[in-house]
Design an enzyme around this catalytic site. Structure first.
Site, short mmCIF file in Angstrom:
data_model
loop_
_atom_site.label_atom_id
_atom_site.label_comp_id
_atom_site.label_asym_id
_atom_site.label_seq_id
_atom_site.Cartn_x
_atom_site.Cartn_y
_atom_site.Cartn_z
N GLY A 131 -3.86 -28.83 1.48
CA GLY A 131 -2.97 -27.97 0.72
C GLY A 131 -1.53 -28.10 1.18
N CYS A 172 -2.54 -9.56 -4.85
CA CYS A 172 -1.12 -9.93 -4.75
C CYS A 172 -0.36 -9.10 -5.78
CB CYS A 172 -0.96 -11.42 -5.02
SG CYS A 172 0.71 -12.04 -4.76
N GLY A 228 3.97 -13.54 3.50
CA GLY A 228 4.61 -14.68 4.16
C GLY A 228 4.66 -14.55 5.67
N CYS A 245 8.52 -7.99 3.31
CA CYS A 245 8.60 -8.35 1.90
C CYS A 245 9.94 -7.96 1.32
CB CYS A 245 7.48 -7.66 1.11
SG CYS A 245 7.47 -8.06 -0.65
#
Length: 429
Positions: free
Chosen positions: A8, A159, A320, A353
């Protein structure tokens, strides 16, 4: 000499390859297996879907980027992982042997689990760059022929940030086009309340996001289960907190963007001991698979149990900051194994975020991501929009030059000024 394969080349896979290159010896090999040669910056997809970004602006040529770091790229994509043989079968029938494997595939998008859902049916998506480009075409039709809009996420989704982002980005784009006054908007989500985010909220995300929705004239339905989607009509069951049916809504729409649930990709699905029934990779606290001890996993493909019971299934996001933490721990642990030592690094699962709203936004920090927390902070303002643009430019440059510096930690410490996060350290013994 050891060979490490990374499956990936998304956010996690690319920085995984860079950190491995930093940690391993010059004679050790790193190979990335990916379908295609481009890295696409997914957080910019909401902007692509309203025409604020072009595809080429948010893509990086991995052939050139990896060449700078002596990283091999197999762009055929993976057909099947054979963990008992230490091989990855590629789509062209060839194989890549490995000593260690890092699975960083991201998810498969489970549009097919709801009749009529997805860009091949009746709703748009911003999960992939091609989806976002298609969503932009639908956006242009909406501007030309205004009508009701439905934005949100379906049952089992994990998400939620991009759904909130896109609702407000779309609102701003429609205001700029002078047609917002003719477009009623509804936010539909399985979350038990607005701002839950799969994390039981962070700081006052409930109050902040509800206030933003009121200010932007966005109605909402929570505890929502999508029954089916037809052309121009979405059937939604709204449940009570105990799971009983409260009301069935028949919502007409001219445009809809709904985030799907995720599952594991076909290359690893059904591999006993490697993945759970949903296809996500089972790992221990060192990011290491419990059955195949030379296999690690990072990012969205990792199995994380739901935070708690909700009326409608709600997953836990892999943000993240969490992914960067997984990456750093994994690179350290593989380097130790190659050196004949035991693994000892654990990711610190924190969340940072920046949710852009087109001309403002909401930021939050959760340390750790899953409560109870040491830091539980959220704030809003126009500065978030500026910070998100800076984040995009910095991250794309980092990918182009092959830099592995953890960005989210830097953001938390320097941009957001959260002093308590200075205690953030990897447990590297």
């Amino acid at each position: 000499m050891a060979h490490v394969a990374v499956l990936g080349a998304g956010l996690g896979g690319v920085i995984m390859a860079y950190e491995l290159r930093d940690q391993l010896g010059r004679k050790d090999r790193v190979t990335v297996i990916n379908k295609g040669t481009k890295y696409s910056f997914v957080p910019s997809n909401p902007w692509v879907a309203v025409g604020w970004r072009q595809k080429e602006e948010i893509e990086v040529d991995l052939v050139a980027a990896f060449a700078k770091r002596d990283i091999a790229l197999e762009a055929q994509g993976a057909k099947r992982v054979h963990p008992s043989e230490n091989k990855v079968e590629l789509t062209d029938g060839t194989f890549v042997d490995y000593d260690y494997l890092v699975i960083a595939t991201g998810p498969e998008l489970a549009f097919d689990e709801i009749d009529g859902l997805g860009p091949d049916c009746h709703t748009s998506s911003i999960c992939q760059i091609d989806h976002a480009l298609s969503a932009y075409e639908s956006f242009k039709h909406l501007v030309a022929r205004p009508g009701p809009v439905i934005i949100g996420a379906v049952q089992g989704a994990s998400c939620f940030g991009p759904a909130y982002e896109f609702a407000f980005v779309l609102d701003k784009a429609l205001r700029d086009a002078k047609v917002r006054d003719r477009i009623p908007m509804t936010f539909v989500t399985p979350e038990p309340y607005i701002g839950h985010l799969g994390l039981d909220g962070v700081g006052d995300t409930k109050g902040l996001l509800e206030s933003q929705m009121r200010q932007h004239h966005v109605k909402w339905i929570t505890n929502a289960k999508i029954k089916k989607v037809e052309a121009g009509m979405m059937i939604v069951e709204e449940l009570n907190d105990d799971g009983s049916l409260r009301q069935t809504h028949e919502l007409p729409f001219s445009y809809s963007m709904m985030l799907p649930a995720f599952r594991g990709v076909d290359a690893i699905a059904g591999l006993d001991g490697l993945v759970n029934p949903r296809g996500f990779v089972v790992v221990d606290k060192y990011q290491r698979n419990t059955a195949y001890r030379n296999v690690f996993a990072i990012g969205v493909c990792v199995a994380i149990p739901p935070l708690g019971k909700t009326a409608v299934p709600v997953g836990v996001p892999k943000t993240g900051f969490m992914i960067e933490s997984m990456v750093t721990a994994t690179a350290h642990n593989i380097a130790r194994l190659i050196a004949g030592k035991e693994v000892n690094a654990q990711g610190t699962w924190n969340a940072v975020c920046l949710a852009d709203f087109g001309d403002s936004g909401v930021a939050f920090v959760a340390q750790p991501q899953i409560p109870p927390r040491n830091v539980n902070w959220s704030a809003s303002g126009k500065w978030v929009h500026t910070a998100k643009i800076g984040f995009e430019k910095y991250f794309l440059r980092k990918i182009r030059i092959g830099k592995s510096e953890p960005f989210y930690e830097r953001l938390a410490l320097q941009v957001l000024g959260i002093d308590k996060l200075k205690n953030f350290e990897q447990d590297v013994g």
